[in-house]
Design a protein around this motif. Sequence first.
Motif, mmCIF file in Angstrom:
data_model
loop_
_atom_site.group_PDB
_atom_site.id
_atom_site.type_symbol
_atom_site.label_atom_id
_atom_site.label_comp_id
_atom_site.label_asym_id
_atom_site.label_seq_id
_atom_site.Cartn_x
_atom_site.Cartn_y
_atom_site.Cartn_z
ATOM 1 N N PRO A 200 0.803 -1.230 0.000
ATOM 2 C CA PRO A 200 0.000 0.000 0.000
ATOM 3 C C PRO A 200 0.830 1.272 0.000
ATOM 4 N N THR A 201 2.051 1.185 0.554
ATOM 5 C CA THR A 201 2.866 2.389 0.743
ATOM 6 C C THR A 201 3.876 2.639 -0.375
ATOM 7 N N ILE A 202 3.925 1.769 -1.378
ATOM 8 C CA ILE A 202 4.962 1.934 -2.420
ATOM 9 C C ILE A 202 4.354 1.906 -3.810
ATOM 10 N N ALA B 178 18.900 -14.968 5.484
ATOM 11 C CA ALA B 178 19.543 -13.661 5.654
ATOM 12 C C ALA B 178 19.249 -12.829 4.406
ATOM 13 N N GLN B 179 18.850 -11.587 4.594
ATOM 14 C CA GLN B 179 18.519 -10.713 3.465
ATOM 15 C C GLN B 179 19.516 -9.558 3.396
ATOM 16 N N ASN B 180 19.785 -9.084 2.187
ATOM 17 C CA ASN B 180 20.766 -8.004 2.021
ATOM 18 C C ASN B 180 20.295 -6.698 2.644
ATOM 19 N N GLN C 124 -0.034 -8.655 0.531
ATOM 20 C CA GLN C 124 0.931 -9.210 -0.429
ATOM 21 C C GLN C 124 1.972 -8.167 -0.849
ATOM 22 N N HIS C 125 3.242 -8.579 -0.889
ATOM 23 C CA HIS C 125 4.323 -7.723 -1.387
ATOM 24 C C HIS C 125 4.844 -8.228 -2.737
ATOM 25 N N LEU C 126 4.862 -9.563 -2.917
ATOM 26 C CA LEU C 126 5.507 -10.134 -4.103
ATOM 27 C C LEU C 126 4.731 -11.315 -4.660
ATOM 28 N N PRO D 59 3.850 0.296 -7.317
ATOM 29 C CA PRO D 59 3.985 -1.079 -7.814
ATOM 30 C C PRO D 59 5.209 -1.184 -8.723
ATOM 31 N N PHE D 60 5.878 -2.329 -8.700
ATOM 32 C CA PHE D 60 7.105 -2.473 -9.503
ATOM 33 C C PHE D 60 7.186 -3.882 -10.072
ATOM 34 N N ARG D 61 8.081 -4.046 -11.029
ATOM 35 C CA ARG D 61 8.331 -5.358 -11.617
ATOM 36 C C ARG D 61 9.786 -5.739 -11.405
HETATM 37 C C1 HEM Z 1 9.815 -2.040 -0.266
HETATM 38 C C2 HEM Z 1 10.387 -5.779 2.737
HETATM 39 C C3 HEM Z 1 11.546 -8.635 -0.996
HETATM 40 C C4 HEM Z 1 11.561 -4.771 -3.882
HETATM 41 C C5 HEM Z 1 9.851 -2.822 0.865
HETATM 42 C C6 HEM Z 1 9.555 -2.343 2.205
HETATM 43 C C7 HEM Z 1 9.731 -3.380 3.029
HETATM 44 C C8 HEM Z 1 10.131 -4.527 2.236
HETATM 45 C C9 HEM Z 1 9.543 -3.369 4.544
HETATM 46 C C10 HEM Z 1 9.142 -0.904 2.577
HETATM 47 C C11 HEM Z 1 7.641 -0.802 2.621
HETATM 48 C C12 HEM Z 1 7.172 0.553 3.079
HETATM 49 O O1 HEM Z 1 7.895 1.536 2.869
HETATM 50 O O2 HEM Z 1 6.055 0.629 3.636
HETATM 51 C C13 HEM Z 1 10.705 -6.883 1.970
HETATM 52 C C14 HEM Z 1 10.858 -8.234 2.493
HETATM 53 C C15 HEM Z 1 11.174 -9.035 1.437
HETATM 54 C C16 HEM Z 1 11.233 -8.185 0.259
HETATM 55 C C17 HEM Z 1 10.687 -8.616 3.943
HETATM 56 C C18 HEM Z 1 11.411 -10.525 1.379
HETATM 57 C C19 HEM Z 1 10.854 -11.378 2.234
HETATM 58 C C20 HEM Z 1 11.670 -7.844 -2.108
HETATM 59 C C21 HEM Z 1 12.087 -8.312 -3.414
HETATM 60 C C22 HEM Z 1 12.096 -7.240 -4.219
HETATM 61 C C23 HEM Z 1 11.687 -6.084 -3.424
HETATM 62 C C24 HEM Z 1 12.425 -9.752 -3.804
HETATM 63 C C25 HEM Z 1 12.459 -7.294 -5.658
HETATM 64 C C26 HEM Z 1 13.209 -6.407 -6.275
HETATM 65 C C27 HEM Z 1 11.066 -3.718 -3.148
HETATM 66 C C28 HEM Z 1 10.888 -2.373 -3.702
HETATM 67 C C29 HEM Z 1 10.345 -1.597 -2.665
HETATM 68 C C30 HEM Z 1 10.242 -2.462 -1.502
HETATM 69 C C31 HEM Z 1 11.210 -1.948 -5.128
HETATM 70 C C32 HEM Z 1 9.925 -0.107 -2.749
HETATM 71 C C33 HEM Z 1 11.056 0.797 -2.749
HETATM 72 C C34 HEM Z 1 11.894 0.641 -1.537
HETATM 73 O O3 HEM Z 1 11.387 0.857 -0.412
HETATM 74 O O4 HEM Z 1 13.056 0.234 -1.703
HETATM 75 N N1 HEM Z 1 10.195 -4.151 0.925
HETATM 76 N N2 HEM Z 1 10.934 -6.899 0.624
HETATM 77 N N3 HEM Z 1 11.434 -6.493 -2.148
HETATM 78 N N4 HEM Z 1 10.665 -3.733 -1.846
HETATM 79 FE FE1 HEM Z 1 10.711 -5.328 -0.647
#
Ligand code: HEM
Length: 162
Positions: A29-31, A86-88, A152-154, A33-35
């Motif tokens: 909801p806060t971001i 572990a996540q980057n 859902q995020h992904l 949408p991306f691919r």
């Molecule tokens: C944003 C967590 C995997 C791309 C976010 C946010 C969180 C998050 C907490 C910020 C949301 C907000 O600002 O309200 C996670 C977790 C992941 C995951 C826990 C895995 C379990 C991925 C993957 C991608 C991705 C695989 C693919 C590229 C992004 C992008 C954003 C985002 C583009 C929005 C821009 C940013 O905040 O960097 N994610 N994420 N995420 N995530 Fe993920």
Amino acid sequence: TVELNPTLLPLEWLLGTWECDEPGEGSFPTIKPFRYTETLHFSHVGQPVINFMFNAFHAESKKPMHRECGFVRMQPGTNRVAFIIAQNSGLVEIEEGELTGQQLSLQSQQLARTSFAKEPYVKQICRVFQLRSDGKLEQTVSMATDNQPLMQHLRITYRRSS
Ligand code: HEM
């Protein structure tokens, strides 16, 4: 090649390299949408443990983005599965859940992060891997943060590449 530890036979279908089929869809909801594209590697060295690496890239620029690596364990004689991840981004997690047929449903049990991680903090993660009848693998990830309920995020599908 080393023989697969028998504990892991129920997860044999996961082993190998998976390339995404078409770009995955990211949302929250806060971001915006991306691919993205993503490659998964699951391997083993004969231990009762699967080693994995997930590497995601920007769909257009191909720049490296999210990365995860870790281990999968199964509780012998049960359908209980644990992912140690572990996540980057600085997040580490234990996810546990159940294997039902060729579907793995996991819920975060423990989450920890670096002291200087960006907010909002992730509070909960639910993830499903499903091997579909057409041979494709699907992964969905939902998360809850400090300020958003579980959503859902992904969502992405992969085809086996080796
Ligand atoms: C944003 C967590 C995997 C791309 C976010 C946010 C969180 C998050 C907490 C910020 C949301 C907000 O600002 O309200 C996670 C977790 C992941 C995951 C826990 C895995 C379990 C991925 C993957 C991608 C991705 C695989 C693919 C590229 C992004 C992008 C954003 C985002 C583009 C929005 C821009 C940013 O905040 O960097 N994610 N994420 N995420 N995530 Fe993920």
